[in-house]
Design an enzyme around this catalytic site. Structure first.
Site, short mmCIF file in Angstrom:
data_model
loop_
_atom_site.label_atom_id
_atom_site.label_comp_id
_atom_site.label_asym_id
_atom_site.label_seq_id
_atom_site.Cartn_x
_atom_site.Cartn_y
_atom_site.Cartn_z
N HIS A 14 3.60 4.10 12.53
CA HIS A 14 2.53 5.00 12.99
C HIS A 14 3.01 5.97 14.08
O HIS A 14 2.19 6.67 14.68
CB HIS A 14 1.32 4.21 13.51
CG HIS A 14 0.61 3.43 12.44
ND1 HIS A 14 -0.74 3.12 12.52
CD2 HIS A 14 1.03 2.91 11.28
CE1 HIS A 14 -1.10 2.43 11.45
NE2 HIS A 14 -0.02 2.30 10.68
N ASP A 27 6.25 1.48 7.08
CA ASP A 27 4.88 1.03 6.80
C ASP A 27 4.25 1.86 5.70
O ASP A 27 3.56 2.82 5.98
CB ASP A 27 4.06 1.09 8.09
CG ASP A 27 2.69 0.47 7.96
OD1 ASP A 27 2.46 -0.28 7.01
OD2 ASP A 27 1.85 0.74 8.84
N GLU A 63 -5.33 1.06 2.49
CA GLU A 63 -5.04 0.04 3.50
C GLU A 63 -5.14 0.61 4.89
O GLU A 63 -5.64 -0.05 5.81
CB GLU A 63 -3.64 -0.54 3.27
CG GLU A 63 -3.38 -1.87 3.98
CD GLU A 63 -2.91 -1.73 5.42
OE1 GLU A 63 -2.92 -2.74 6.14
OE2 GLU A 63 -2.52 -0.62 5.84
N GLU A 64 -4.70 1.85 5.07
CA GLU A 64 -4.73 2.48 6.38
C GLU A 64 -6.11 3.06 6.71
O GLU A 64 -6.34 3.47 7.84
CB GLU A 64 -3.68 3.60 6.46
CG GLU A 64 -2.25 3.15 6.26
CD GLU A 64 -1.71 2.31 7.41
OE1 GLU A 64 -2.50 1.96 8.32
OE2 GLU A 64 -0.51 1.99 7.39
N ASP A 118 -0.60 4.35 0.76
CA ASP A 118 -1.14 5.33 1.70
C ASP A 118 -0.45 5.17 3.05
O ASP A 118 0.06 4.11 3.40
CB ASP A 118 -2.66 5.19 1.84
CG ASP A 118 -3.09 3.83 2.36
OD1 ASP A 118 -2.45 2.82 2.02
OD2 ASP A 118 -4.09 3.76 3.10
N HIS A 157 0.84 -1.20 0.00
CA HIS A 157 0.00 0.00 0.00
C HIS A 157 0.87 1.25 0.00
O HIS A 157 1.96 1.26 0.58
CB HIS A 157 -0.98 0.01 1.18
CG HIS A 157 -0.35 0.04 2.55
ND1 HIS A 157 -0.03 1.21 3.20
CD2 HIS A 157 0.01 -0.96 3.39
CE1 HIS A 157 0.48 0.93 4.39
NE2 HIS A 157 0.52 -0.38 4.53
#
Length: 378
Positions: free
Chosen positions: A348, A99, A133-134, A68, A66
């Protein structure tokens, strides 16, 4: 500067906060086109989805990722601006470094190198990228997999670049994930004065015995790869804020993370049965985020463990722990699915980063996995 690091930096500097892609996938598509990939855009509802494929034969190997990222939070919490990729003390800093733009860069670079060495490789290679995805994860990988299934396309191997490593690169990888089932429960009562309970119906009191049973229930015993199913209350709301009013309703949100030993339908039936047995007047709405999946053996498992061992000196642990990922949409297709990526310690968080050496090693591991599965026979 290596191809992996260069691409990772280019991706990080694009502020692709979910569901935005900010041009990341166009950049990847252009790189893959030069390696002989055809690109198809399967965008939906503001979500950018890229399906790029080289070859038409089986087996089909898919890298899933992903583009995003989650919001960066206050920029003041960062040592460097979150979308300004900086290499410092051997680490690449920036939102998405771990990530999962680092993984995307590593598998794109690995694919480029593999195709250059083996232009007549066996089978086919695909790259699936989404910008959802997020976020809700409704119009991203899920939608693409549904589209591919409607065409009769079959994916044999899928490697998800999620940051799976714990203390060092490749110490752990995911061979499955638990399913996720959420219930939004409204318990109906009748509002009234606390001094006159016989003239009201307290939904909190009505639900309490059922709650006790739900919390104490053993849903299954798990298995060798999965822990037992867990039931957790995440939110309870009731009352007006006044201390002399019996509430007329109570809202409860709960979640079950469940193993393949039990189905979502079975869990729903058992919970409804408990509520009815305790006479709870209720309305219950379900949200099924994804079914569990497990790859317990097969050529992909063998390739991953051989490649990681070759580059780290240790065989990775197999794991099914953690939350859900887009692998849950691939699992039900019958594909062998694993997740393998960099360390997840800073995902994150402010100052998200990945070791540059780990990115280079990850590219080499991905390359070797392709070698094991798709290199032409001598």
């Amino acid at each position: 500067m290596s191809a992996t690091l260069e691409l990772a930096r280019e991706l990080i500097q694009r502020p692709s906060v979910t569901p935005e892609d900010a041009g990341c996938q166009t950049l990847v598509a252009e790189r893959l086109a030069a390696a002989g990939f055809g690109a198809e855009w399967l965008n939906a509802a503001g979500v950018t989805n890229l399906w790029a494929q080289r070859g038409t034969e089986r087996p089909l190997f898919c890298f899933l990722g992903h583009t995003d990222v989650v919001p960066s939070g206050p920029e003041s919490a960062w040592q460097h601006p979150p979308f300004q990729p900086i290499v410092e003390n051997g680490c690449l800093y920036g939102r998405g470094a771990a990530d999962m733009k680092g993984s995307v860069a590593a598998f794109v670079a690995a694919v480029e190198r593999f195709v250059a060495r083996h232009p007549d490789h066996a089978g086919a290679i695909a790259v699936l990228l989404t910008s959802d995805e997020e976020g809700p994860a409704v119009d991203g990988t899920r939608r693409v997999v549904e589209t591919l299934a409607a065409r009769g396309a079959a994916i044999d191997y899928c490697l998800v670049g999620e940051p799976s490593s714990q203390a060092r690169l490749g110490d752990e990888y995911k061979v499955g994930r638990r399913g996720s089932l959420t219930g939004h429960l409204t318990v109906h009562g009748e509002q009234g004065h606390v001094a006159y309970p016989h003239q009201a119906d307290n939904p909190i009191h009505a639900f309490a015995p059922a709650l006790q049973e739900l919390v104490a229930t053993e849903w299954d015993q798990g298995d060798a790869d999965f822990p037992p199913t867990s039931f957790q209350i995440s939110n309870i709301q009731a009352g007006t804020g006044a201390d002399n009013v019996i509430p007329g309703a109570m809202e409860v949100v709960f979640n079950l993370r469940y193993a393949p030993a039990v189905s979502a339908e079975e869990l729903q039936e058992r919970i409804e049965s408990i509520l009815h047995r305790h006479g709870v007047h209720h309305t219950l709405h379900w949200r099924h985020s994804g079914a569990p999946f497990a790859t317990r053996e097969g050529a992909l498992i063998d390739a991953v463990e051989q490649a990681v061992t070759a580059h780290t000196g240790q065989c990775p642990r197999r794991s099914t722990s953690g939350g859900t990922s887009d692998g849950r949409f691939m699992g039900p297709t019958g594909a062998q699915v694993v997740e393998l990526g960099p360390l997840n310690a800073t995902i994150h968080k402010a100052n998200e980063h990945v070791a540059v050496a780990d990115l280079e090693a990850l590219e080499a591991i991905y390359f070797d996995i392709l070698q094991h599965l798709l290199a032409p026979a001598d």
